[in-house]
Structures are given as C-alpha cells and as structure tokens.
Design an enzyme around this catalytic site. Structure first.
Site, short mmCIF file in Angstrom:
data_model
loop_
_atom_site.label_atom_id
_atom_site.label_comp_id
_atom_site.label_asym_id
_atom_site.label_seq_id
_atom_site.Cartn_x
_atom_site.Cartn_y
_atom_site.Cartn_z
N HIS A 1 -11.51 -7.20 -16.02
CA HIS A 1 -10.20 -6.61 -15.72
C HIS A 1 -9.87 -6.93 -14.27
O HIS A 1 -10.64 -6.63 -13.36
CB HIS A 1 -10.21 -5.10 -15.92
CG HIS A 1 -8.86 -4.47 -15.70
ND1 HIS A 1 -7.95 -4.31 -16.72
CD2 HIS A 1 -8.27 -4.00 -14.58
CE1 HIS A 1 -6.85 -3.76 -16.23
NE2 HIS A 1 -7.02 -3.56 -14.94
N CYS A 2 -8.71 -7.54 -14.06
CA CYS A 2 -8.32 -7.99 -12.72
C CYS A 2 -7.16 -7.15 -12.22
O CYS A 2 -6.06 -7.21 -12.78
CB CYS A 2 -7.93 -9.47 -12.76
SG CYS A 2 -7.43 -10.13 -11.15
N PRO A 3 -7.36 -6.36 -11.16
CA PRO A 3 -6.25 -5.56 -10.64
C PRO A 3 -5.13 -6.39 -10.05
O PRO A 3 -3.98 -5.96 -10.00
CB PRO A 3 -6.92 -4.69 -9.57
CG PRO A 3 -8.13 -5.46 -9.16
CD PRO A 3 -8.60 -6.16 -10.40
N TRP A 4 -5.44 -7.62 -9.62
CA TRP A 4 -4.43 -8.47 -8.98
C TRP A 4 -3.41 -9.00 -9.97
O TRP A 4 -2.35 -9.51 -9.56
CB TRP A 4 -5.10 -9.62 -8.24
CG TRP A 4 -6.08 -9.15 -7.22
CD1 TRP A 4 -7.45 -9.16 -7.32
CD2 TRP A 4 -5.79 -8.56 -5.95
NE1 TRP A 4 -8.02 -8.61 -6.20
CE2 TRP A 4 -7.03 -8.25 -5.34
CE3 TRP A 4 -4.60 -8.27 -5.27
CZ2 TRP A 4 -7.09 -7.66 -4.08
CZ3 TRP A 4 -4.68 -7.68 -4.01
CH2 TRP A 4 -5.91 -7.38 -3.44
N ASN B 1 -3.90 -6.62 -15.37
CA ASN B 1 -4.15 -7.00 -16.77
C ASN B 1 -5.62 -7.38 -16.92
O ASN B 1 -6.31 -7.65 -15.93
CB ASN B 1 -3.25 -8.17 -17.15
CG ASN B 1 -3.10 -8.33 -18.66
OD1 ASN B 1 -3.64 -7.53 -19.44
ND2 ASN B 1 -2.38 -9.35 -19.08
#
Length: 401
Positions: A125-128, A131
């Site tokens: 999971h990538c906060p940047w 998504n």
C-alpha cells in the site's frame, strides 16, 4: 503518523512537487538561458516535457486504477487442495481465507488494512498514490517510477550543464551571464529537490525492477525469506518459489510481450486469479503458498482453532442437537502485516506467558474470556494474554498435587 494524514494530501503534494521541478526549472532557469524559444531550447526542453507528460499520465493511471478485486463467490478448486491434517507437518495448509472480507484468497492475494479489503497480487500500500499497488495497476506503478527517475536525471543533467556554462562565462569575464537572485534560488531548489527525488525513488525503482525480474511482490520477497529460513532449519522440506518463470518471461507478463512497448501504458496482463508457474510445479502449491511453520499449525490454547473448539463445546452443552458449521482445513493467511491477522509466534507466546502468568511459587492464574470478549475480538486469531492474568481461580501446581 502518516496513517492520520488523508491520502489525497499526498497525491496533491506529489503533483505539486512534479510540477515545481518540471516548470520552475524551465521558466526561471532554462528558457532565459536559451533565450526563450529557440532551436537549442526546443531540442533540450521538448524531451523534458515529453517525460513530464508520461510521468503525469502514469501517475494518474496508478492512482485511479483499482489494484484488483476478488470476484464475488470466487472459490479455489477443491480438487487441488490437500487436507490440512495430512500435510501439516510440511507446513502445507488449506486454501487461504480472509475472515475480515469473508472470502477465499486467490494465489498471491492479501488483505490491505488501509483499503479494508483483499487485493489481487498485492505488492504494497503506497500512501503517495493513495492506493494499493496490485495486479491491475502494478505495471503503471513501475512505469511511473521509471519515468520519474528519468525526468529527474534529465533535469539534473541540464542543471549541471547550465552551471558549467555560467562558470565558463565567468572565467572569460562575461559577468552578464550570471543569473539573477531568483534564478540562483530556483537553481538551488531544483537541484536539491531533483536529487532527493532521484535518490529516494531511484532506490525504490531499483528494488521494484529486482522484484519484477524475479516475478515477486514486496510481500512475496518477505515470504520467500521466511520459507528459506524454515527450510534451512529443517522444519519443512525444500520448496521452490513457483512463480519465477524466467527473467524475460517475468517482465513480459507484467509489461507486455513486445519489449518496444514495455514503457507504453497498456491494459493489464492476465486476470489476477491464476498465474503461470514453473513447469512441473505441484498444482496445489500456488494455493497454499507460502508454506507455514509446522509449529504454528499445532493446537494451542492461544489459537483461533482452540477458541472455536471452546465455542462449539459450549453450544453443544446448551443444545446437543445443534448443527455446527466448521471450516477446518482453511486458515486466514497472516503471513504479512497487511493481512487481516497478526502472525502467530510461539516464541512471543512463551515469553509473554513467562512474564505475565507464572509466579515464583510455580502456580499460575487463569481466567477464560467471556462471551462478550469473544464478540469484541471476533476478527482476531489470538486471545490477548491479558485476559489470562486476572486472578480468578487458582490452579494448584504439580508439587501441590
């Protein structure tokens, strides 16, 4: 701390950062140096703007594309599943099941606690991007970080060329070539930001390309290390990672069969439910990968299996004719922190028991959790050890017997 920041804030921040590096460098540094729109500026800045367009487009795709949902009512083929009791000593379990989503997990799928659902071929999971990176948007993510690194590297090359031109002009006593104060500030800011992005995203890109050629996700890289440790300790027989089908084939499966269009955005490959495996692989292996530590599969008073058995016994005492539906042979995968369950650890269990339960006289105290506690912890695979520490009933030690 990052968990409490809305994901859209990260997305806006990334867009602003890309825009600042891309356009402030051109407006305040390169265009004035090249006397605005000339042949020299066109030959140097058109490639930069083409890279920026690809960065923005792939970023848009990775943010807006769903990483992959498990189809409704999907179930693994029962004919390929080995019973848990027959192969538990080898770390082989039944098909993975998510108790949070109440669905079976296809191969390589995991539950994301941030998205609140299971994701096909979940990488992380990538906060940047606000998504998950999964089966359906993994290729967009790879292209995005590749283009971002290429664009930042190109900006740094142009900046270094601009600095060299300024130094050369000063050596020839052409002091009118010196940039103004705003130009110097923008040059320093762009150099620092582009270098930081290139360094950080470059490390990420290098690792993602390594995983790409190995045909493994971030989660599977961690799982492979754990399985190798179990094999070295002799807890399970040697087992081969089934999805590494060769470097070229691995890349083609994600980016497409034509190398000329690997960096061109295109639709996903495959359905995220089945994957090509090494020839001769046991067809059951993808459904129970990764093998688990056999010690974790043994009965334990701290396991959900024991809790379920206690619940069944209580129901049968109240109604001997009750019909019990059980899913023995299936487990809720807890092989990674993003799954719906925490990993069961025998060492942590024993350490907590030594610290909180036993006293110097050799006796211990125990309190069975109430029905309300069961309801509160319905989605957890373990009973908190704190529930066993309240003095309620003293059980004599072996010496007192």
């Amino acid at each position: 701390m990052l968990e409490y920041i809305p994901g859209k804030v990260f997305v806006v921040g990334v867009v602003l950062l890309i825009s600042f590096i891309a356009y402030s460098s051109q407006l305040f540094i390169f265009l004035p140096a090249y006397e605005w729109w000339t042949l020299e500026s066109a030959t140097k800045l058109i490639p930069l703007n083409a890279l920026v367009v690809m960065v923005f487009y792939n970023y848009y795709l990775v943010v807006t594309t769903d990483p992959g949902k498990i189809p409704v009512a999907w179930e693994p083929p029962s004919s390929l599943i080995a019973p848990l009791k027959e192969m538990a000593s080898e770390g082989v379990t039944g098909p993975r099941f998510c108790k949070t989503c109440h669905v079976y997990k296809p191969p390589r799928s995991h539950h994301c606690r941030y998205c609140g659902r299971c994701v096909l071929k979940m990488d992380h999971h990538c906060p940047w991007i606000n998504n998950c990176v999964g089966h359906d948007n993994y290729a967009h993510f790879v292209r995005f970080i590749v283009f971002a690194n290429t664009a930042c590297a190109y900006v740094l090359i142009l900046l270094v060329g601009r600095v060299r031109a300024i130094m050369s002009a000063i050596q020839r006593f052409q002091f009118d070539a010196e940039p103004d104060t705003m130009g110097v500030i923008m040059m320093v800011l762009n150099f620092v930001l582009a270098f930081i992005v290139l360094f950080c995203v470059g490390i990420l890109a290098a690792y993602q390309i390594y995983c790409l050629v190995k045909n493994q996700t971030n989660i599977e890289a961690w799982e492979r290390g754990k399985v190798e440790t179990l094999v070295k300790r002799g807890k399970i027989p040697p087992v081969r990672y089934p999805f590494d089908i060769g470097i070229y084939e691995n890349v083609c499966y994600v980016l497409g069969s034509n190398p000329l269009f690997w960096l061109w955005p295109k639709r996903k490959q495959g359905d995220g439910l089945t994957f090509p495996v090494i020839q001769g692989t046991d067809p059951r292996l993808p459904f129970y990968w990764p093998p688990r530590d056999p010690d974790d599969l043994r009965p334990s008073i701290f396991s959900s299996k024991y809790k379920r058995q206690q619940e069944i016994q209580q129901i049968l005492r109240q109604d001997p004719n009750a019909i019990i539906e059980d899913s023995e042979g299936y487990y809720d995968s807890g092989s990674f922190v993003t799954d719906s369950e925490n990993e069961y650890s025998l060492n942590e269990e024993e350490q907590s028991m030594n610290q909180n339960i036993y006293n110097l006289s050799g006796t211990y105290y125990r309190e069975y959790p109430s029905e309300e506690e069961y309801d509160e912890d319905e989605d957890e695979d373990t009973i908190p050890l704190a529930s066993f520490t309240t003095p309620r009933k003293k059980i004599p030690s072996s010496k007192e017997d």
